[in-house]
Design a protein around this motif. Structure first.
Motif, PDB file in Angstrom:
ATOM      1  N   LEU B 200       0.023   0.485  -3.023  1.00  0.00           N
ATOM      2  CA  LEU B 200      -1.138   0.372  -2.127  1.00  0.00           C
ATOM      3  C   LEU B 200      -1.503  -1.089  -1.862  1.00  0.00           C
ATOM      4  O   LEU B 200      -2.358  -1.369  -1.019  1.00  0.00           O
ATOM      5  N   GLY B 201      -0.860  -1.986  -2.606  1.00  0.00           N
ATOM      6  CA  GLY B 201      -1.169  -3.414  -2.468  1.00  0.00           C
ATOM      7  C   GLY B 201      -1.143  -3.932  -1.039  1.00  0.00           C
ATOM      8  O   GLY B 201      -2.093  -4.596  -0.602  1.00  0.00           O
ATOM      9  N   TRP B 203      -1.737  -2.532   1.711  1.00  0.00           N
ATOM     10  CA  TRP B 203      -2.896  -2.064   2.488  1.00  0.00           C
ATOM     11  C   TRP B 203      -4.142  -2.853   2.110  1.00  0.00           C
ATOM     12  O   TRP B 203      -4.974  -3.148   2.972  1.00  0.00           O
ATOM     13  N   ALA B 204      -4.261  -3.161   0.813  1.00  0.00           N
ATOM     14  CA  ALA B 204      -5.414  -3.944   0.368  1.00  0.00           C
ATOM     15  C   ALA B 204      -5.351  -5.359   0.940  1.00  0.00           C
ATOM     16  O   ALA B 204      -6.354  -5.898   1.421  1.00  0.00           O
ATOM     17  N   VAL B 205      -4.158  -5.960   0.896  1.00  0.00           N
ATOM     18  CA  VAL B 205      -4.016  -7.318   1.442  1.00  0.00           C
ATOM     19  C   VAL B 205      -4.305  -7.288   2.944  1.00  0.00           C
ATOM     20  O   VAL B 205      -4.993  -8.169   3.473  1.00  0.00           O
ATOM     21  N   MET B 207      -6.242  -5.188   4.597  1.00  0.00           N
ATOM     22  CA  MET B 207      -7.670  -5.019   4.868  1.00  0.00           C
ATOM     23  C   MET B 207      -8.443  -6.302   4.561  1.00  0.00           C
ATOM     24  O   MET B 207      -9.282  -6.745   5.354  1.00  0.00           O
ATOM     25  N   ALA B 208      -8.123  -6.913   3.425  1.00  0.00           N
ATOM     26  CA  ALA B 208      -8.823  -8.154   3.050  1.00  0.00           C
ATOM     27  C   ALA B 208      -8.579  -9.243   4.092  1.00  0.00           C
ATOM     28  O   ALA B 208      -9.510  -9.946   4.510  1.00  0.00           O
TER      29      ALA B 208
END
Lengths: 191, 390
Positions: B200-201, B203-205, B207-208
């Protein structure tokens, strides 16, 4: 704000309450700033020396808040079970208001260039009432963009979205932390 | 029968006859000649040699794909070559033009920062809300060091994405080859159990970085998190923030592109970090090509899971007969499956239909693009090396 709402799995009403607390604290931060600006005057705001460490401190606090938030959301699990009391905004009213308020206050006091310009303008008005009114309208103008975020909690229906939101919070926190530390070190930051 | 016995066998499948493989390769040969020797193209002896080597290289790899019916290993030769030769050609250009790999603030203000595809996801929201491109580069070609402007790169990305979708990450990305090459070095992975949540990393990067880019009006990924700044160009460290940024670039490159691929034999930067990969997963829906698992043939041996360089197969996804969103269509699982349960597939057709036809159609599109995009990078890298040798 966006990742915070995504870590919750709440409906429109709890999210609206969360957002209200966030925006309320943001308004409070603005009003405090307006009062301070009008009292101290433009002089303090124009001096870069005290502003930079202050911004750095606020950035570090914001980073810590985000990391704590992401950490406390670790217990949120499948659709049926309730989340951590620390983050479950639909059960613990006092805490959710406190957290949302802390986030709102810290983001509200973030001295970005437009905010500083608004502060200088408020300081130049010479009257506390005028400065407060100026910041109230500044708040109204900038808060419109937050309204659509009320629906974000509805997106967080599965574990993956919550995990992504938590990771996002940590990444954003790292950004603010590095920026804050750079400012607190007191070296030349930009340029 | 006798002729079949003399022919080399690849895996459990008989190779295609050489004549038929040549016929299937002809379109790519013609396309390569057109790309590298068209009128008005590069002139000069070194460039002609570089273009010739590249054309032969690309055509030979495609021939081997046709001959052996295998995709991954031949594609990897191309992809790793792009990954290795891109920094050579690019850094040489940067050094010749600027004398340093660091981008000074004056270059940014002048809008001369080279544009790559990585910041494309970060541009969309600021552009939609304010009609502002939050990247200090040129909209039109000719502004940056690489000569490609933002508009041309976005157009190229869109055209390629509509056809091959997330295949971009296996056939067009000029960074992924570095870690794929590194991951190929060890014989066995030292770390085999990886928490699937790391997938999921990206997707987090994403979004951030999208939120930070929207909030700060800067291309946050390029400024803070791009590991490949370490081998292309970085922020000129004139201050504390610049030092921190460059430290992050080096740390991410060393960790995600070198150390972790060596330990896991996976493309860890692509799998756990790259925001463009996550973004590309969304647009992959537009592509008609995909990998499917034929449930009637699959015996869950997990060979495809082991072979997948991006952890794009889970037990659940195999049970559903499909790959995860992060699948880059590299073909590793198809080549690894001894029962031919993992197949190339065209959406809207039967899974057990004609997988080789689907593979051919995908490869023609992907390889034509690879010749045009990656081929030019390979040629430039070879020309740079020849320049130093001459």
């Amino acid at each position: 704000m966006v990742p915070s709402l995504l870590t919750e799995r709440a409906g429109l009403r709890p999210n609206a309450r969360f957002l209200s607390a966030f925006l309320g604290a943001r308004l409070l931060g603005y009003l405090l700033f307006a009062a301070v600006a009008s009292e101290i005057g433009a002089l303090a705001l124009k001096l870069p020396a005290p502003r930079v460490p202050l911004m750095g401190g606020v950035d570090v606090l914001l980073a810590c808040m985000l990391v704590w938030y992401a950490y406390s959301a670790r217990h949120i699990c499948g659709q049926a079970c309730s989340g951590s009391k620390l983050v479950n905004i639909s059960t613990s009213r006092d805490r959710r208001a406190g957290r949302a308020a802390a986030l709102g206050l810290l983001t509200g006091l973030s001295l970005c260039p437009p905010f500083v310009v608004a502060g200088i303008r408020a300081a130049q008005l010479g009257s506390v009432v005028q400065a407060l009114l100026f910041f109230i309208f500044f708040f109204v103008g900038t808060s419109v963009w937050f309204v659509p975020f009320v629906g974000l909690g509805c997106v967080a229906r599965n574990q993956a979205v919550i995990m992504v939101a938590r990771m996002t919070m940590v990444l954003v926190a790292l950004y603010y932390l590095s920026l804050g530390i750079a400012m607190l070190i007191g070296r030349k930051v930009y340029g | 029968m006798a002729s079949n016995a003399c022919m080399p066998r690849f895996g459990n499948e008989a190779p295609r006859s050489a004549g038929r493989a040549v016929l299937l390769t002809l379109p790519i040969l013609l396309w390569s000649l057109l790309m590298f020797f068209h009128p008005g193209g590069n002139t000069g002896r070194l460039w002609l040699i570089a273009d010739g080597i590249t054309a032969v290289f690309m055509t030979t790899l495609f021939f081997m794909m046709m001959r052996t019916r295998r995709t991954y290993r031949w594609r990897r030769w191309f992809f790793v070559s792009v990954g290795v030769l891109f920094p050579i050609g690019f850094i040489h250009n940067v050094m010749a033009m600027r004398g340093t790999m660091g981008i000074p603030i004056e270059e940014m203000i002048a809008g001369r920062t080279p544009f790559c595809f990585m910041p494309i996801p970060l541009l969309i929201l600021p552009a939609a809300f304010t009609r502002t491109i939050v990247f200090p580069g040129s909209i039109l070609p000719g502004g940056g060091m690489s000569g490609s402007g933002i508009a041309s790169m976005v157009g190229l990305w869109l055209a390629i994405t509509l056809v091959i979708g997330k295949g971009w990450c296996s056939y067009a990305c000029f960074f992924g080859g570095i870690e794929e090459g590194v991951a190929a070095v060890p014989k066995r992975a030292k770390i085999r159990k990886i928490d699937p949540r790391w997938r999921l990393g990206p997707w987090a990067v994403l979004m951030a970085m999208v939120l930070l880019s929207l909030g700060l009006f800067e291309s946050a990924y390029c400024m803070w998190l791009c590991p490949f700044k370490a081998v292309s160009e970085y922020v000129a460290a004139r201050n504390t923030v610049g030092l921190i940024q460059n430290g992050i670039f080096m740390l991410l490159f060393g960790g995600l592109v070198i150390a972790l691929p060596l330990l896991t034999k996976k493309r860890t930067q692509c799998s756990f970090f790259c925001p463009f990969g996550a973004f590309q997963s969304i647009f992959n829906k537009a592509s008609i090509f995909e990998i499917k698992i034929d449930q009637t043939l699959c015996k869950p041996c997990a060979l495809c899971q082991t072979a997948c360089p991006t952890m794009s197969l889970s037990n659940e996804s195999i049970a559903r007969g499909e790959t995860l969103m992060s699948c880059m269509k590299c073909g590793a699982c198809v080549d690894a499956c001894p029962r031919k349960a993992a197949v190339w597939h065209i959406k809207g057709t039967e899974v057990a239909g004609k997988p080789e036809r689907a593979r051919l159609m995908f490869l023609y599109a992907a390889w034509a693009m690879a010749v045009m995009f990656g081929g030019s990078i390979i040629a430039q890298g070879i020309a740079t090396i020849l320049h130093f040798l001459a």
